[in-house]
Design an enzyme around this catalytic site. Structure first.
Site, mmCIF file in Angstrom:
data_model
loop_
_atom_site.group_PDB
_atom_site.id
_atom_site.type_symbol
_atom_site.label_atom_id
_atom_site.label_comp_id
_atom_site.label_asym_id
_atom_site.label_seq_id
_atom_site.Cartn_x
_atom_site.Cartn_y
_atom_site.Cartn_z
ATOM 1 C CE LYS A 146 17.166 -105.596 15.703
ATOM 2 N NZ LYS A 146 17.136 -105.282 17.131
HETATM 3 C C1 LIG Z 1 21.477 -102.086 14.085
HETATM 4 C C2 LIG Z 1 21.603 -103.138 15.153
HETATM 5 N N1 LIG Z 1 22.739 -103.844 15.247
HETATM 6 C C3 LIG Z 1 22.886 -104.817 16.167
HETATM 7 C C4 LIG Z 1 21.885 -105.130 17.059
HETATM 8 C C5 LIG Z 1 22.143 -106.183 18.085
HETATM 9 O O1 LIG Z 1 21.429 -107.337 17.905
HETATM 10 P P1 LIG Z 1 21.367 -108.397 19.086
HETATM 11 O O2 LIG Z 1 20.522 -107.797 20.161
HETATM 12 O O3 LIG Z 1 20.744 -109.622 18.486
HETATM 13 O O4 LIG Z 1 22.768 -108.630 19.538
HETATM 14 C C6 LIG Z 1 20.683 -104.430 17.023
HETATM 15 C C7 LIG Z 1 19.623 -104.780 17.971
HETATM 16 O O5 LIG Z 1 18.895 -104.073 18.546
HETATM 17 C C8 LIG Z 1 20.527 -103.397 16.046
HETATM 18 O O6 LIG Z 1 19.400 -102.678 15.967
#
Ligand SMILES: Cc1ncc(COP(=O)(O)O)c(C=O)c1O
Length: 127
Positions: free
Chosen positions: A114
């Protein structure tokens, strides 16, 4: 619960983890994100069936916001809360307002891939 169709699976998985059913709402060509027209149609059909969703999970993908004013207006009319998945739009804005600050909840991710990372983890903000 309603959910964007163009997204990473992490937007839909929490719906399944709660034992609920994700209903995917199609994208529109300008933002590639949730189509307000498709959302309106789905809401109308759901109301006619007497099964309005508990929430709508809107994803702002690739740093680009969905048309939040239209989506919030539709959800407001049906009394359905909006959860904004801003995992991929940290720092971007929609009409001068930060992505992730529109819905009842805004969700950010600090995963390794990210914009800002803590190597893992994320954050949910209740408004
Ligand atoms: C659009 C979206 N939502 C949610 C997530 C999930 O984030 P996390 O890995 O911090 O749970 C991601 C991560 O890749 C994402 O790209």
């Amino acid at each position: 619960m309603f959910c964007s169709s163009l997204t990473f699976v992490a937007s839909a998985n929490p719906i399944l983890y709660q034992g609920a059913e994700p209903v995917f709402i199609d994208s529109e060509p300008e933002t590639w994100n949730m189509s307000p027209r498709a959302l309106e149609r789905a809401m109308d059909a759901a109301r006619q069936e007497g099964k309005l969703p508990k929430a709508v999970v809107v994803v702002n993908l690739y740093g680009q916001s969905a048309k939040m004013d239209e989506i919030l207006a539709i959800c407001g009319r049906y009394g359905v809360p909006v959860v904004e998945d801003a995992a991929e739009s940290l720092g971007s804005t929609y009409k001068g307002k930060k992505s992730g600050t529109f819905g009842k909840f805004g969700i950010y991710s600090f995963n390794g891939n990210k914009i800002i990372t803590t190597s893992g983890g994320g954050n949910a903000c209740l408004r």
